[in-house]
Design a protein around this motif. Structure first.
Motif, PDB file in Angstrom:
ATOM      1  N   ASP A  19      -6.933  -1.329  -3.270  1.00 41.56           N
ATOM      2  CA  ASP A  19      -6.201  -2.025  -2.217  1.00 41.56           C
ATOM      3  C   ASP A  19      -6.887  -3.321  -1.794  1.00 41.56           C
ATOM      4  O   ASP A  19      -8.086  -3.343  -1.545  1.00 41.56           O
ATOM      5  N   GLU A  20      -6.093  -4.375  -1.717  1.00 35.71           N
ATOM      6  CA  GLU A  20      -6.544  -5.688  -1.235  1.00 35.71           C
ATOM      7  C   GLU A  20      -7.675  -6.257  -2.087  1.00 35.71           C
ATOM      8  O   GLU A  20      -8.732  -6.652  -1.594  1.00 35.71           O
TER       9      GLU A  20
ATOM     10  N   THR B 169       0.829  -1.204   0.000  1.00 42.41           N
ATOM     11  CA  THR B 169       0.000   0.000   0.000  1.00 42.41           C
ATOM     12  C   THR B 169       0.866   1.257   0.000  1.00 42.41           C
ATOM     13  O   THR B 169       0.549   2.254  -0.675  1.00 42.41           O
TER      14      THR B 169
HETATM   15 MG   LIG Z   1      -1.866  -2.715   2.470  1.00 33.27          MG
END
Ligand SMILES: [Mg+2]
Ligand SMILES: Nc1ncnc2c1ncn2[C@@H]1O[C@H](COP(=O)(O)OP(=O)(O)OP(=O)(O)O)[C@@H](O)[C@H]1O
Length: 311
Positions: free
Chosen positions: A146-147, A56
């Motif tokens: 993200d993710e 991230t």
């Molecule tokens: Mg992360």
């Protein structure tokens, strides 16, 4: 007009490495190469790796150092178009309709006008994926998805389409297309495999746990206050504990937390009792803690000291 190939983007691998460094990110050449190419070719960068290895952070550093807006889409199970792309402000629309009804009580309702009015951009609530298509004075934004592994396949299919054309159709408004595609960073913790079709659109990079040397550089950059001896010993300890048979080994995030914790306790070197008492900063499962606590901690500290001395 700003474009994706504007002069602010790094023009070489070395310049990309330098850019990361400016943002406090300690990356290796392999990462800088794939990042440079992703920027140069205008392709999304798909970053996969264990938890807490700095996936991230890359998007954050990129946005900060390039002076671009960071637009983050945090993925989760059940994420849908209304949270990721857009939704209509129903309450606002209802209010507008009521007002229009009241105003037009004498002259009669102009249905077409009301419809055009409530389905205008004024009542459109833009979510990250739509926001990322809009031009920005600072240049195209950095879109962090993200993710991605937390979403379901239906959402992944939607994303696949978006990443191909960088356009969204809002039925009531029509097609919204980015004049220049955003810089896209996608991360995954690999709790499930992401479909090949999506990966094919991206450049791929696996982020591993850093080498001892790089982890020490990260600690130096992120926790500059801690002593040299403590820094090298704690990094060597974390490197050693990652080789243990544990349910969840610590990531860089935990190393940094531990560095701050030990600094807070005024430690100058690793001490068995202190290490035992602070294991909960590094390990988050009781079984893992029980496994290394006691005799194993002492052995690991010996190993770490020897390794730290030899660096
Ligand atoms: Mg992360
Ligand atoms: N190479 C690096 N250089 C500088 N800082 C780093 C590096 N790698 C990790 N960090 C730091 O470690 C912390 C965790 O990083 P980050 O949140 O990006 O990890 P992640 O891979 O996204 O983790 P998760 O899978 O849990 O989301 C951050 O505070 C980040 O600054």
């Amino acid at each position: 007009m700003t474009t994706n190939s504007g002069s602010t983007l790094p023009q070489s691998i070395d310049a990309t490495l330098k850019l990361l460094k400016t943002g406090g990110y300690v990356g290796d050449r392999a990462l800088a190469t794939v990042l440079f190419l992703a920027l140069k070719l205008g392709r999304p960068l798909f970053l996969e790796g264990e938890a807490g290895v700095g996936k991230t952070e890359i998007a954050k550093v990129l946005a900060a150092t390039l002076g671009r807006k960071l637009i983050r889409l945090q993925c989760y199970e059940g994420l849908d178009v209304s949270s990721a792309v857009y939704e209509w402000n129903y309450a606002g629309q209802m209010m507008a309709i009521r007002l229009a009804e009241a105003e037009s009580a004498d002259v009669g309702i102009d249905r077409k006008r009301i419809e055009e009015d409530v389905f205008s951009e004024r009542f459109l609530v833009k979510r990250p994926l739509l926001l990322a298509l809009e031009p920005d004075v600072a240049g195209v934004p950095v879109l962090l998805i993200d993710e991605l592994d937390r979403t379901d396949e239906a959402f992944e299919a939607y994303l696949l389409e978006l990443l191909s054309d960088f356009q969204v159709t809002v039925p009531e408004l029509g097609l919204i297309k980015a004049s220049h595609p955003p810089i896209v960073i996608i991360t995954s913790n690999r709790t499930r495999e992401i479909h090949d079709a999506l990966k094919r659109r991206c450049l791929y990079h696996w982020l591993d746990y850093p080498s001892a040397e790089r982890e020490l550089a990260i600690v130096r950059a992120k926790a500059p206050g801690i002593g040299k001896r403590l820094a090298s010993e704690l990094v060597a300890f974390v490197q050693a504990i990652r080789k243990e048979d544990l349910f969840k080994v610590p990531g860089v995030a935990e190393t940094l937390d531990w560095a701050s914790a030990l600094a807070e306790l005024d430690a100058v070197a690793l001490d068995p009792t202190e290490v035992s008492d602070t294991l909960g900063v590094l390990l988050k499962y009781q079984d893992d803690i029980a496994k290394v606590q006691g005799g194993r901690v002492a052995e690991l500290i010996q190993e770490a000291r020897a390794a730290a001395r030899s660096t």
